[in-house]
Design a protein around this motif. Sequence first.
Motif, PDB file in Angstrom:
ATOM      1  N   MET A 107       0.831  -1.206   0.000  1.00 30.42           N
ATOM      2  CA  MET A 107       0.000   0.000   0.000  1.00 30.42           C
ATOM      3  C   MET A 107       0.866   1.256   0.000  1.00 30.42           C
ATOM      4  O   MET A 107       0.599   2.208  -0.745  1.00 30.42           O
ATOM      5  N   VAL A 108       1.908   1.287   0.822  1.00 24.88           N
ATOM      6  CA  VAL A 108       2.748   2.486   0.892  1.00 24.88           C
ATOM      7  C   VAL A 108       3.587   2.650  -0.369  1.00 24.88           C
ATOM      8  O   VAL A 108       3.828   3.776  -0.812  1.00 24.88           O
ATOM      9  N   GLN A 109       4.004   1.547  -0.961  1.00 21.35           N
ATOM     10  CA  GLN A 109       4.786   1.636  -2.199  1.00 21.35           C
ATOM     11  C   GLN A 109       3.954   2.244  -3.325  1.00 21.35           C
ATOM     12  O   GLN A 109       4.424   3.110  -4.057  1.00 21.35           O
ATOM     13  N   GLN A 110       2.730   1.797  -3.454  1.00 21.67           N
ATOM     14  CA  GLN A 110       1.843   2.329  -4.487  1.00 21.67           C
ATOM     15  C   GLN A 110       1.464   3.780  -4.195  1.00 21.67           C
ATOM     16  O   GLN A 110       1.426   4.624  -5.102  1.00 21.67           O
ATOM     17  N   ALA A 111       1.209   4.082  -2.951  1.00 23.16           N
ATOM     18  CA  ALA A 111       0.791   5.428  -2.564  1.00 23.16           C
ATOM     19  C   ALA A 111       1.892   6.448  -2.806  1.00 23.16           C
ATOM     20  O   ALA A 111       1.622   7.551  -3.310  1.00 23.16           O
TER      21      ALA A 111
END
Length: 142
Positions: A107-111
């Motif tokens: 989630m944080v990588q995509q965000a």
Amino acid sequence: MKNCFKDGPITSDFIGTSIAHHQVKTNIGAHQIFLGQVRSDIIDDKEVVAIDYTAHEDMANNVFNSIREATFEKFDLTCMHIYHSKGIVKAGEICLFVFVSSAHRKMVQQAIEYVVEEIKENIPVFGKEMFDDDSFVWKENK
């Protein structure tokens, strides 16, 4: 509305303190950080020694806020911070700090990728790339 601008470079102390505040939150499983750093590019045979950032601050803060809201709608995040420098930032110093947290790594990588692209495309921040002979050119976002 939060002011996303910091005068001058974004320091390692500021970054460290921002990160440290999240270590007590037990619902976070991942953090992702993006640091934009001023490069000493060569333009017309001259080396960039600094960038002088200026912005339409109210407008830019509104856009930062819109990006933040859209990111929270799109991704399941626990928190997010965005800071951009204004004023002079020397080559090698940090001018953009984006920090996102979530329960999950993907989630944080995509965000972070989404947020940085939105900033590059939509924020009304302008930079004069300054050379050591006191001349400058307006920075082109690529």
